[in-house]
Design a protein around this motif. Structure first.
Motif, short mmCIF file in Angstrom:
data_model
loop_
_atom_site.label_atom_id
_atom_site.label_comp_id
_atom_site.label_asym_id
_atom_site.label_seq_id
_atom_site.Cartn_x
_atom_site.Cartn_y
_atom_site.Cartn_z
N LYS A 1 0.85 -1.18 0.00
CA LYS A 1 0.00 0.00 0.00
C LYS A 1 0.89 1.23 0.00
O LYS A 1 1.85 1.32 0.77
CB LYS A 1 -0.92 0.00 1.22
CG LYS A 1 -1.90 1.15 1.27
CD LYS A 1 -2.80 1.05 2.50
CE LYS A 1 -3.81 2.19 2.54
NZ LYS A 1 -4.67 2.10 3.77
N GLY A 2 0.57 2.19 -0.88
CA GLY A 2 1.35 3.41 -0.94
C GLY A 2 2.43 3.35 -2.00
O GLY A 2 2.38 2.56 -2.95
N ARG A 3 3.44 4.16 -1.82
CA ARG A 3 4.55 4.26 -2.77
C ARG A 3 5.84 4.48 -1.97
O ARG A 3 5.87 5.25 -1.03
CB ARG A 3 4.32 5.41 -3.74
CG ARG A 3 5.43 5.66 -4.74
CD ARG A 3 5.08 6.82 -5.64
NE ARG A 3 3.99 6.50 -6.56
CZ ARG A 3 3.31 7.40 -7.27
NH1 ARG A 3 3.61 8.68 -7.15
NH2 ARG A 3 2.35 7.02 -8.08
N LYS A 4 6.89 3.79 -2.39
CA LYS A 4 8.17 3.88 -1.68
C LYS A 4 9.19 4.66 -2.51
O LYS A 4 9.46 4.31 -3.66
CB LYS A 4 8.70 2.48 -1.38
CG LYS A 4 10.09 2.45 -0.74
CD LYS A 4 10.56 1.01 -0.54
CE LYS A 4 11.97 0.94 0.01
NZ LYS A 4 12.42 -0.47 0.19
N TRP A 5 9.75 5.69 -1.88
CA TRP A 5 10.85 6.43 -2.47
C TRP A 5 12.06 6.28 -1.55
O TRP A 5 11.95 6.40 -0.33
CB TRP A 5 10.50 7.91 -2.60
CG TRP A 5 9.60 8.27 -3.74
CD1 TRP A 5 8.23 8.33 -3.72
CD2 TRP A 5 9.99 8.64 -5.07
NE1 TRP A 5 7.75 8.71 -4.95
CE2 TRP A 5 8.81 8.91 -5.79
CE3 TRP A 5 11.22 8.77 -5.71
CZ2 TRP A 5 8.82 9.31 -7.13
CZ3 TRP A 5 11.24 9.17 -7.03
CH2 TRP A 5 10.06 9.43 -7.75
N VAL A 6 13.21 6.03 -2.14
CA VAL A 6 14.43 5.87 -1.35
C VAL A 6 15.63 6.36 -2.16
O VAL A 6 15.69 6.18 -3.37
CB VAL A 6 14.64 4.39 -0.93
CG1 VAL A 6 14.74 3.48 -2.14
CG2 VAL A 6 15.85 4.23 -0.02
N ALA A 7 16.56 7.02 -1.48
CA ALA A 7 17.81 7.46 -2.10
C ALA A 7 18.93 6.58 -1.54
O ALA A 7 19.17 6.56 -0.34
CB ALA A 7 18.08 8.92 -1.81
N THR A 8 19.62 5.86 -2.42
CA THR A 8 20.67 4.94 -2.00
C THR A 8 22.04 5.51 -2.34
O THR A 8 22.27 6.00 -3.45
CB THR A 8 20.49 3.58 -2.72
OG1 THR A 8 19.22 3.02 -2.37
CG2 THR A 8 21.60 2.62 -2.30
#
Length: 297
Positions: free
Chosen positions: A277-284
């Motif tokens: 559910k939702g949306r995942k944003w990540v900076a690696t």
């Protein structure tokens, strides 16, 4: 004469104090001895059976004064405090709450939206894009701090360097990723085993993940081999199990892929659980053992 003197002194004392006074004096010393023994017993318990402390290290307060040394040309003349929590020693994983502000996270998302493309994999010997299809289903873009005109990535990169104690020129460009519902990244290693990928000019020693969004359900970063679990050969590299870290906007996760001797830590296997559910944003930010050009991948 001695006996008479003693007798005379005792007589004077008894006449002076009387029986009631002696009684109260005896009671007073009895109670004082009782409470004194109790306090001594309690102090002994504190010495031999100390209560566990809630925190092993206390954060420095504004009133704390430090006698700082003179730094070298590349050092700092001040102290940086970045709170963190040790999540695991096998693998070495540390959690950094409130590492970035909500505004910084939104800015990074905005600058990444236009350049998103399907994420790719570094292929092992004998693998093809077709045979590895479905392992990594996110979208992403590489952006260096120098390319970000807002200066946000520059600030974050500097803070990561201070948190990891590894100079910022050892890091690759930021890989900013977006995971939609159902998208995932099967368990994998960030370090490249030369036996599988061929000779390496440098090696990834650590990874820092900055979560840019909250995820209501799913999307956890998982470590299925944490503390030696699931290492009996039955794990299929798809199950979302083991130590799981839920994404929270602004929080950071640091884990090390290599042991101090340079060999790959087998418990550093990790993946991204499917977003439910939702949306995942990540900076690696991948960090290597040698200096890197911002665009090296």
């Amino acid at each position: 004469m001695k006996s008479k003197t003693v007798k005379g002194n005792w007589s004077l004392r008894t006449k002076k104090f009387g029986l009631p006074s002696l009684f109260f004096i005896c009671v007073f010393f009895f109670l004082a001895g009782f409470f004194g023994a109790s306090l001594f017993s309690e102090s002994q318990e504190k010495v031999y059976y100390p209560r566990p402390r809630a925190r092993l290290l206390d954060s420095a307060t504004e009133e704390t004064e430090y006698n700082l040394l003179t730094s070298g040309e590349s050092g700092d003349n001040s102290i940086t405090l970045i709170p963190f929590q040790v999540l695991s020693w096998k693998p070495r994983a540390l959690y950094f709450p409130n590492f970035a502000s909500a505004e910084q996270c939104e800015t990074i998302i905005d600058i990444a939206k236009e350049g998103l493309k399907p994420s790719t994999l570094a292929l092992r010997n004998g693998e093809t894009e077709e045979s590895t299809k479905g392992i990594r289903t996110s979208s992403g873009v590489f952006i260096s701090a120098a390319e970000d005109k807002t200066g946000t990535l520059d600030v974050i990169e500097e803070k990561i360097a201070r948190a990891t104690r590894i100079p910022r020129n050892h890091g690759e460009a930021f890989n900013i990723l977006r995971y939609e519902i159902g998208q995932k990244y099967a368990s994998h290693y960030d370090a490249f085993n030369p036996a599988e990928y061929g000779p390496q000019k440098s090696q990834r020693i650590a990874s820092f993940l900055l979560y840019l969004s909250d995820v209501p359900d799913g999307g956890e970063t998982m470590f299925p081999f944490e503390n030696g679990l699931n290492m009996d050969g039955s794990y299929n590299y798809e199950d979302c199990t083991g130590l799981r870290v839920r994404p929270r906007r602004g929080d950071g996760l640091l884990f090390y892929s290599l042991f101090p001797n340079g060999t790959i830590d087998p418990t550093s296997l990790h993946g991204s659980c499917p977003v439910i559910k939702g949306r995942k944003w990540v900076a690696t930010k991948w960090i290597r053992d040698q200096e890197q050009d911002d665009h090296d991948v």
